[in-house]
Motif scaffolding. Structure first.
Motif, PDB file in Angstrom:
ATOM      1  N   ILE A 143       0.886  -1.326  -0.309  1.00  0.00           N
ATOM      2  CA  ILE A 143       0.165  -0.104   0.142  1.00  0.00           C
ATOM      3  C   ILE A 143       0.718   1.371   0.458  1.00  0.00           C
ATOM      4  N   ARG A 144       2.337   1.333   0.128  1.00  0.00           N
ATOM      5  CA  ARG A 144       3.455   2.147   0.079  1.00  0.00           C
ATOM      6  C   ARG A 144       2.640   3.737  -1.038  1.00  0.00           C
ATOM      7  N   ASN A 145       2.276   2.268  -2.047  1.00  0.00           N
ATOM      8  CA  ASN A 145       2.606   4.587  -2.799  1.00  0.00           C
ATOM      9  C   ASN A 145       0.540   4.684  -3.263  1.00  0.00           C
ATOM     10  N   ALA A 146      -0.123   4.571  -2.155  1.00  0.00           N
ATOM     11  CA  ALA A 146      -1.619   4.279  -2.463  1.00  0.00           C
ATOM     12  C   ALA A 146      -1.322   6.414  -2.308  1.00  0.00           C
ATOM     13  N   ASP A 147      -2.694   6.413  -3.265  1.00  0.00           N
ATOM     14  CA  ASP A 147      -2.968   8.422  -2.651  1.00  0.00           C
ATOM     15  C   ASP A 147      -3.725   8.137  -1.435  1.00  0.00           C
ATOM     16  N   GLU A 148      -4.298   7.745  -0.267  1.00  0.00           N
ATOM     17  CA  GLU A 148      -5.021   7.252   0.515  1.00  0.00           C
ATOM     18  C   GLU A 148      -4.107   6.329   1.697  1.00  0.00           C
ATOM     19  N   ILE A 149      -3.981   6.289   2.737  1.00  0.00           N
ATOM     20  CA  ILE A 149      -3.898   5.631   3.554  1.00  0.00           C
ATOM     21  C   ILE A 149      -4.607   5.327   4.837  1.00  0.00           C
ATOM     22  N   GLN A 164       3.940   8.625   3.374  1.00  0.00           N
ATOM     23  CA  GLN A 164       4.655   9.400   3.480  1.00  0.00           C
ATOM     24  C   GLN A 164       4.963  10.708   4.862  1.00  0.00           C
ATOM     25  N   ASP A 165       3.646  11.205   4.600  1.00  0.00           N
ATOM     26  CA  ASP A 165       3.386  11.988   6.020  1.00  0.00           C
ATOM     27  C   ASP A 165       3.043  10.904   7.438  1.00  0.00           C
ATOM     28  N   LEU A 166       2.011  10.178   6.605  1.00  0.00           N
ATOM     29  CA  LEU A 166       1.280   8.921   8.049  1.00  0.00           C
ATOM     30  C   LEU A 166       3.414   8.517   8.938  1.00  0.00           C
ATOM     31  N   ILE A 167       4.400   8.360   8.016  1.00  0.00           N
ATOM     32  CA  ILE A 167       5.511   7.813   8.748  1.00  0.00           C
ATOM     33  C   ILE A 167       6.839   9.627   9.434  1.00  0.00           C
ATOM     34  N   GLU A 168       6.360  10.486   9.057  1.00  0.00           N
ATOM     35  CA  GLU A 168       6.645  11.454   9.881  1.00  0.00           C
ATOM     36  C   GLU A 168       5.879  11.882  10.897  1.00  0.00           C
ATOM     37  N   ASN A 169       4.101  11.633  10.965  1.00  0.00           N
ATOM     38  CA  ASN A 169       3.315  11.909  12.146  1.00  0.00           C
ATOM     39  C   ASN A 169       4.113  11.470  13.181  1.00  0.00           C
ATOM     40  N   ASN A 170       4.469   9.883  12.714  1.00  0.00           N
ATOM     41  CA  ASN A 170       5.314   8.831  14.237  1.00  0.00           C
ATOM     42  C   ASN A 170       4.208   8.332  14.518  1.00  0.00           C
ATOM     43  N   LEU A 176       4.767   0.639  12.515  1.00  0.00           N
ATOM     44  CA  LEU A 176       4.398  -1.048  11.871  1.00  0.00           C
ATOM     45  C   LEU A 176       5.094  -0.809  10.814  1.00  0.00           C
ATOM     46  N   TYR A 177       5.231   0.045  10.148  1.00  0.00           N
ATOM     47  CA  TYR A 177       6.119   0.537   8.534  1.00  0.00           C
ATOM     48  C   TYR A 177       7.913   0.090   9.523  1.00  0.00           C
TER      49      TYR A 177
END
Length: 184
Positions: A143-149, A164-170, A176-177
């Motif tokens: 799902i990494r390239n999805a428009d919205e997760i 990327q936004d979800l990664i940065e939100n920590n 999980l990632y």
């Protein structure tokens, strides 16, 4: 409410709505018959050339051609003559043959090795252009390239956004990632 092209699904003719949706599920149903008949389930009026093109995109054509009867090989009851990954790729070929407006992929590549999954993901990206695609996945690479997760927990939506936004939100997704990277 659930809208398709801005129209509530309750207002659609059920037959037309079902024809607009294509699914690949983790638990694939293969019926007794030939491999070709199982792929044709996606679109019964397809030509042999279209069946072969769909099988190639699903990365199953070479395997089929290695069988003595090729596309006319019998699958056995519930596909017993095929591995889980082969069954899943036949189901994926059905989807490529149908070319629906809405794709629902429920752990669609869970029975595949990483190399085959990567090749099929590239084909999925091509197929999903201009379409609504819902991917249900535990393997985050899917799902990494999805428009919205959308991350769902016991009580509903936990997080939503781009990778990327979800990664940065920590938050939960990021944890999980990062844990999936340490496993691989």
């Amino acid at each position: 409410e659930v809208l398709v092209d801005g129209i509530n699904v309750k207002d659609y003719d059920l037959f037309n709505l079902r024809n607009a949706i294509g699914t690949v599920q983790q638990e694939v149903f293969i019926f007794w018959g030939t491999i070709k008949e199982n792929i044709l389930y996606g679109r019964p009026d397809a030509t042999d050339e279209e069946v072969i093109a769909a099988a190639k995109k699903a990365q199953i054509h070479d395997f089929i051609m290695s069988l003595e009867a090729g596309y006319d090989t019998l699958t056995g009851e519930r596909g017993v003559r095929l591995s889980g990954g082969q069954q899943q790729r036949i189901s994926i070929a059905r989807l490529f043959l149908k070319k629906p407006k809405i794709l629902i992929l429920d752990e669609a590549t869970s029975s595949l090795d990483n190399i085959t999954e990567t090749m099929i993901q590239e084909s999925f990206e091509e197929l999903s252009q201009g379409k609504t695609t819902i991917m249900i996945a535990h393997r985050l690479s899917t799902i990494r390239n999805a428009d919205e997760i959308i991350v769902i927990g016991k009580n509903g939506i936990i997080e939503r956004g781009k990778h990327q936004d979800l990664i940065e939100n920590n938050g939960y997704y990021s944890k999980l990632y990062k844990s999936s990277l340490s496993i691989n």
